[in-house]
Design a protein around this motif. Structure first.
Motif, mmCIF file in Angstrom:
data_model
loop_
_atom_site.group_PDB
_atom_site.id
_atom_site.type_symbol
_atom_site.label_atom_id
_atom_site.label_comp_id
_atom_site.label_asym_id
_atom_site.label_seq_id
_atom_site.Cartn_x
_atom_site.Cartn_y
_atom_site.Cartn_z
ATOM 1 N N ALA A 97 0.834 -1.204 0.000
ATOM 2 C CA ALA A 97 0.000 0.000 0.000
ATOM 3 C C ALA A 97 0.867 1.253 0.000
ATOM 4 C CB ALA A 97 -0.923 -0.009 1.210
ATOM 5 N N CYS A 98 1.943 1.229 0.764
ATOM 6 C CA CYS A 98 2.876 2.358 0.798
ATOM 7 C C CYS A 98 3.502 2.583 -0.579
ATOM 8 C CB CYS A 98 3.948 2.107 1.852
ATOM 9 S SG CYS A 98 5.155 3.438 2.043
ATOM 10 N N SER A 99 3.956 1.511 -1.209
ATOM 11 C CA SER A 99 4.568 1.620 -2.537
ATOM 12 C C SER A 99 3.555 2.093 -3.575
ATOM 13 C CB SER A 99 5.136 0.265 -2.959
ATOM 14 O OG SER A 99 6.145 -0.162 -2.062
ATOM 15 N N LEU A 100 2.287 1.675 -3.423
ATOM 16 C CA LEU A 100 1.241 2.073 -4.370
ATOM 17 C C LEU A 100 0.993 3.575 -4.321
ATOM 18 C CD1 LEU A 100 -0.922 1.257 -6.419
ATOM 19 C CD2 LEU A 100 -2.471 0.802 -4.513
ATOM 20 N N PHE A 101 0.922 4.133 -3.124
ATOM 21 C CA PHE A 101 0.729 5.584 -3.020
ATOM 22 C C PHE A 101 1.921 6.347 -3.584
ATOM 23 C CE2 PHE A 101 -2.770 4.791 -0.036
ATOM 24 C CZ PHE A 101 -3.630 5.831 -0.366
ATOM 25 N N TRP A 102 3.127 5.830 -3.361
ATOM 26 C CA TRP A 102 4.304 6.507 -3.910
ATOM 27 C C TRP A 102 4.389 6.359 -5.421
ATOM 28 C CZ3 TRP A 102 6.793 10.206 -1.665
ATOM 29 C CH2 TRP A 102 6.834 10.278 -0.277
ATOM 30 N N ALA A 103 3.725 5.342 -5.977
ATOM 31 C CA ALA A 103 3.665 5.214 -7.433
ATOM 32 C C ALA A 103 2.883 6.378 -8.042
ATOM 33 C CB ALA A 103 3.020 3.882 -7.813
ATOM 34 N N PHE A 104 1.831 6.828 -7.349
ATOM 35 C CA PHE A 104 1.105 8.014 -7.811
ATOM 36 C C PHE A 104 1.959 9.263 -7.681
ATOM 37 C CE2 PHE A 104 -2.521 5.188 -6.841
ATOM 38 C CZ PHE A 104 -3.219 5.295 -8.038
ATOM 39 N N VAL A 105 2.817 9.281 -6.671
ATOM 40 C CA VAL A 105 3.746 10.412 -6.526
ATOM 41 C C VAL A 105 4.715 10.446 -7.705
ATOM 42 C CG1 VAL A 105 5.571 11.415 -5.092
ATOM 43 C CG2 VAL A 105 3.542 10.424 -4.017
ATOM 44 N N ASN A 106 5.168 9.285 -8.157
ATOM 45 C CA ASN A 106 6.049 9.226 -9.325
ATOM 46 C C ASN A 106 5.378 9.830 -10.545
ATOM 47 O OD1 ASN A 106 7.876 7.906 -7.720
ATOM 48 N ND2 ASN A 106 7.441 5.864 -8.538
ATOM 49 N N GLN A 107 4.102 9.510 -10.714
ATOM 50 C CA GLN A 107 3.338 10.072 -11.824
ATOM 51 C C GLN A 107 3.303 11.592 -11.743
ATOM 52 O OE1 GLN A 107 -0.646 8.511 -11.931
ATOM 53 N NE2 GLN A 107 -0.377 7.594 -13.923
ATOM 54 N N ALA A 108 3.021 12.100 -10.556
ATOM 55 C CA ALA A 108 2.943 13.542 -10.366
ATOM 56 C C ALA A 108 4.314 14.200 -10.570
ATOM 57 C CB ALA A 108 2.412 13.847 -8.965
ATOM 58 N N PHE A 109 5.363 13.527 -10.101
ATOM 59 C CA PHE A 109 6.709 14.082 -10.252
ATOM 60 C C PHE A 109 7.106 14.172 -11.719
ATOM 61 C CE2 PHE A 109 11.336 13.431 -10.539
ATOM 62 C CZ PHE A 109 11.760 14.555 -9.851
ATOM 63 N N PHE A 110 6.694 13.189 -12.509
ATOM 64 C CA PHE A 110 6.994 13.232 -13.940
ATOM 65 C C PHE A 110 6.310 14.428 -14.600
ATOM 66 C CE2 PHE A 110 5.590 11.842 -18.263
ATOM 67 C CZ PHE A 110 6.815 11.974 -18.880
ATOM 68 N N ARG A 111 5.056 14.687 -14.238
ATOM 69 C CA ARG A 111 4.349 15.841 -14.796
ATOM 70 C C ARG A 111 4.987 17.144 -14.310
ATOM 71 N NH1 ARG A 111 2.081 14.536 -19.375
ATOM 72 N NH2 ARG A 111 1.432 12.357 -19.199
ATOM 73 N N LEU A 112 5.443 17.162 -13.070
ATOM 74 C CA LEU A 112 6.131 18.348 -12.543
ATOM 75 C C LEU A 112 7.384 18.651 -13.346
ATOM 76 C CD1 LEU A 112 6.430 20.459 -10.155
ATOM 77 C CD2 LEU A 112 7.878 18.736 -9.066
ATOM 78 N N SER A 113 8.157 17.622 -13.636
ATOM 79 C CA SER A 113 9.393 17.819 -14.396
ATOM 80 C C SER A 113 9.112 18.242 -15.832
ATOM 81 C CB SER A 113 10.230 16.539 -14.373
ATOM 82 O OG SER A 113 9.538 15.469 -15.007
ATOM 83 N N ARG A 114 8.015 17.756 -16.407
ATOM 84 C CA ARG A 114 7.669 18.138 -17.779
ATOM 85 C C ARG A 114 7.184 19.574 -17.867
ATOM 86 N NH1 ARG A 114 6.318 15.951 -22.304
ATOM 87 N NH2 ARG A 114 4.364 17.136 -22.305
ATOM 88 N N VAL A 115 6.395 19.990 -16.883
ATOM 89 C CA VAL A 115 5.786 21.317 -16.953
ATOM 90 C C VAL A 115 6.749 22.403 -16.504
ATOM 91 C CG1 VAL A 115 3.928 22.772 -16.030
ATOM 92 C CG2 VAL A 115 3.453 20.405 -16.680
#
Length: 268
Positions: A97-115
């Motif tokens: 469950a901890c890793s799953l929530f951080w997987a969504f953080v990875n998604q958000a971090f990728f969008r942060l780096s792109r924008v």
């Protein structure tokens, strides 16, 4: 077995089974799409995020389904599932469950780096988002090892599976902080940062940049819907934990090893 409890466990089992089935189907389709098509780096990174999320989700939901199967069999036939394997599953569930929530953080971090940081190519590297989930999984295992060290994962005789009981306030707080609080806090920070950045942009942008940001904004909105739904699932547990902790501290009740030990100590 109580009829209401049986209906709840059986319904949860059906939902978990269907969710696990659909997640596995989507996972197979995503992997097939990755290897059968020539994709750009951005699309490959998005596929990697999907593989990470659906892999963790499938395993986690399978464990939850197993917990419900044990509850049904234990209540109907009195089976005892207490074992070292049971303790391991009780530890593995919050770790995933901890890793799953951080997987969504990875998604958000990728969008942060792109924008916001499109010129920093290392933040948009394909290899980075392959290695990052494994690093987070190892860190999740290390963080969750505290509940094993404290022997907080115990067999719940009324539920017939192993987990951290709600009466263990300190260990439950540790789970909530690492599985829910920290990832949600980072997610909110990232999306607020993206929103502020986009609002401050001037109208002097080129058409290509504007189209790319519009696409990112559309994807971010869709991700936020999913993340918001996932976050809402943890709100009832947070409320219940708060009520339980308040009740315990008001009544001067502190968790020792298991609820059974507490009652035995008070009876003597």
């Amino acid at each position: 077995m109580n009829q209401v409890a049986f209906i709840v466990c059986f319904t949860t089992l059906i939902i978990c089974s269907l969710t696990c089935l659909f997640s596995c189907i989507i996972l197979v389709c995503v992997i097939h799409h990755l290897y059968q098509n020539r994709l750009q780096q951005e699309d490959r990174i998005i596929i990697i995020h999907c593989i990470n999320i659906y892999s963790l989700l499938s395993i986690y939901i399978a464990i939850v389904a197993l917990f419900n199967i044990q509850s049904i069999l234990g209540n109907l036939y009195g089976y005892d599932f207490n074992s070292s394997w049971c303790i391991f599953l009780g530890y593995l569930a919050p770790t995933l469950a901890c890793s799953l929530f951080w997987a969504f953080v990875n998604q958000a971090f990728f969008r942060l780096s792109r924008v916001i940081y499109p010129t920093i190519r290392r933040l948009q590297s394909y290899q980075l988002y392959i290695v990052l989930p494994f690093i987070e999984l190892v860190l999740s295992c290390i963080l969750m090892s505290l509940i094993l060290f404290l022997h907080s994962v115990v067999y719940l005789p009324t539920d017939y599976y192993c987990f951290v009981p709600f009466t263990n306030v300190y260990s439950m707080f540790w789970l909530v902080l690492n599985n829910y609080g920290s990832p949600v806090g980072v997610l909110l920070f990232i999306y607020i940062r993206i929103t502020i950045f986009l609002r401050r942009q001037t109208n002097t942008q080129t058409l290509v940049v504007r189209q790319r940001q519009d696409r990112d904004l559309l994807v971010i909105r869709r991700i936020l819907i999913t993340v918001g739904f996932v976050i809402s699932l943890g709100i009832p547990a947070m409320i219940f934990l708060y009520i339980n902790a308040r009740f315990m501290f008001i009544n001067n009740y502190f968790y020792t090893a298991t609820e059974k030990d507490y009652y035995e100590n008070n009876s003597t």
